[in-house]
Design a protein around this motif. Structure first.
Motif, PDB file in Angstrom:
ATOM      1  N   GLU A 186     -12.720   6.498  -6.905  1.00 36.95           N
ATOM      2  CA  GLU A 186     -13.466   5.535  -6.618  1.00 36.95           C
ATOM      3  C   GLU A 186     -12.801   4.248  -8.174  1.00 36.95           C
ATOM      4  N   PRO A 215     -10.228   2.984  -8.954  1.00 39.96           N
ATOM      5  CA  PRO A 215      -9.756   1.199  -8.829  1.00 39.96           C
ATOM      6  C   PRO A 215     -10.790   0.638  -8.487  1.00 39.96           C
ATOM      7  N   HIS A 216     -12.381   0.825  -7.631  1.00 38.93           N
ATOM      8  CA  HIS A 216     -12.630   0.007  -7.259  1.00 38.93           C
ATOM      9  C   HIS A 216     -14.554  -0.095  -7.707  1.00 38.93           C
ATOM     10  N   ARG A 217     -13.997   0.267  -9.385  1.00 38.73           N
ATOM     11  CA  ARG A 217     -15.208   0.616 -10.056  1.00 38.73           C
ATOM     12  C   ARG A 217     -16.095  -0.225 -10.360  1.00 38.73           C
TER      13      ARG A 217
END
Length: 405
Positions: free
Chosen positions: A43, A45-47
């Motif tokens: 995750e 890249p989506h943090r």
């Protein structure tokens, strides 16, 4: 009466003299640390959307929620982007340190802080696996989970071997330095008033810090063995108690899940497993889901089998053979859930919780396989380094001509 006293004394001695289940505690340490580390890396890249200050669940909304439920999260200490990035990196590093067993006690505390802070920052993005990880991160702080299969264990074994040879063992400098730095950070956070949302986690952090300092002083300065023995007994009792709580928690999860399923009409008629297989959110492999759900008999067997295994498992702990069979069934079920429903981290968390019941002989067998595989890789790497560099085609042709002449 004498027999009862003898049994009681043996039980007390067993609980206080040693940390029970060293391999089981090492497995759950590695499993939960690996689960959280893989999740953070996947995750990454989506943090921002999950936990960032400008995510859908904004910093202001999270502050309002934590002020009501008094949940601990270090991400509420600042709404700056730099603090979020630094803390996310700290969570990754602490997970890796716990996975490897480097400074396990300190790593377990930092691991707990990372798990609680990120999950409590956005409570609406988790699932059942996150709840298990949330609880287990707290329990791991009380365990001696670095006694085997860790860098700490290897360092202790090397120091013991050096003492046996009569060599001088250099004093540990990393531990005191790490303890001092964390003490300064903890003191600064406390003086800044950041621990104003509950007392449990701050009290635990300060207690662990004081105990680690006391442990270091006793190990270095104590003139007799009594203080060391006393601290060792306390650590063993805490470890064994935490291991018992972890086992009880796993049993409670399965028992409550099974009994709640019994009350559901879809579980009673044998069709409950069919419906998740046809939800887009839980269908990463639609063809595989369609293949499994094409047989009503298979769906009924899986539905009823899931309920029976979950309800029966807590009652089979006193029968080793039946328990091991149900463990295999439950781990297989979670592996299937990871693939078919696309829930890998939930399945990893549950498989790790199940691993606390694995027999020591099986874990030793796995450890032997891993050690042999590592040995082969090391030997292969050493052989590759000792091989001569490859020759050019011209040199190879000259070599063949010289040989045939």
């Amino acid at each position: 009466m004498n027999r009862l006293s003898l049994t009681l004394s043996r039980g007390i001695a067993r609980v206080t003299e040693s940390a029970l289940g060293p391999y089981q505690s090492a497995v759950i340490r590695i499993g939960f640390a690996a689960t959280w580390l893989l999740f953070l890396l996947r995750e990454f890249p989506h943090r921002q959307e999950l936990y960032g200050p400008d995510g859908p669940w904004s910093w202001d909304l999270a502050q309002q929620l934590t002020s009501d439920n008094h949940a601990f999260t270090a991400l509420m200490w600042s709404d700056g982007q730099a603090w979020f990035e630094a803390f996310y990196l700290l969570a990754i590093l602490s997970s890796a340190a716990l996975l490897l067993g480097w400074r396990t006690r300190t790593a377990s505390v930092l691991f707990m802080v990372g798990v609680l802070s990120l999950q409590n920052r956005s409570v609406f993005v988790g699932d059942g696996g996150d709840n298990v990880l949330h609880l287990m991160s707290f329990y791991l702080v009380f365990t001696r989970c670095g006694r085997v299969w860790s860098l700490d264990a290897r360092r202790a074994a090397r120091a013991e071997a050096a003492r046996a040879r009569g060599d001088r063992v250099r004093p540990d400098r990393v531990g005191p330095l790490l303890w001092a730095v964390l003490g300064l950070v903890l003191g600064g956070v406390t003086l800044a008033g950041r621990f104003d949302n509950g007392w449990l986690v701050p009290a635990l952090l300060w207690t662990v810090w004081v105990v680690l300092g006391l442990w270091g002083v006793v190990q270095r300065r104590a003139r007799s063995q009594e203080p060391r023995i006393l601290l060792d007994v306390i650590a063993n009792v805490l470890h064994n108690g935490a291991l018992f709580v972890i086992m009880a928690e796993a049993c409670l999860i399965y028992a409550t899940a099974g009994w709640y399923k019994i009350q559901g009409s879809r579980w009673q008629d044998g069709t409950a497993v069919y419906y998740p297989l046809h939800l887009d959110y839980f269908s990463p492999w639609p063809a595989l889901a369609d293949l499994m759900s094409s047989s009503g008999t298979i769906m009924m067997i899986v539905t009823y089998g899931t309920v029976m295994v979950q309800v029966a498992f807590p009652f089979t702990l006193f029968n080793r053979r039946v328990k091991n069979v149900l463990l295999v069934l439950m781990m297989t079920e979670h592996a299937v859930i990871a693939v078919v429903l696309g829930l890998p981290f939930f399945s990893l968390a549950m498989i790790t919780a199940d691993a606390v019941f694995l027999p020591t002989s099986f874990l030793l067998l796995l450890g032997g396989w891993a050690a042999r595989a590592r040995g082969r890789l090391v030997r292969r790497g050493a052989e590759d380094r000792t091989l001569p560099p490859p020759r050019s085609p011209e040199e190879s042709a000259q070599g063949r001509v010289g040989f045939t002449a």
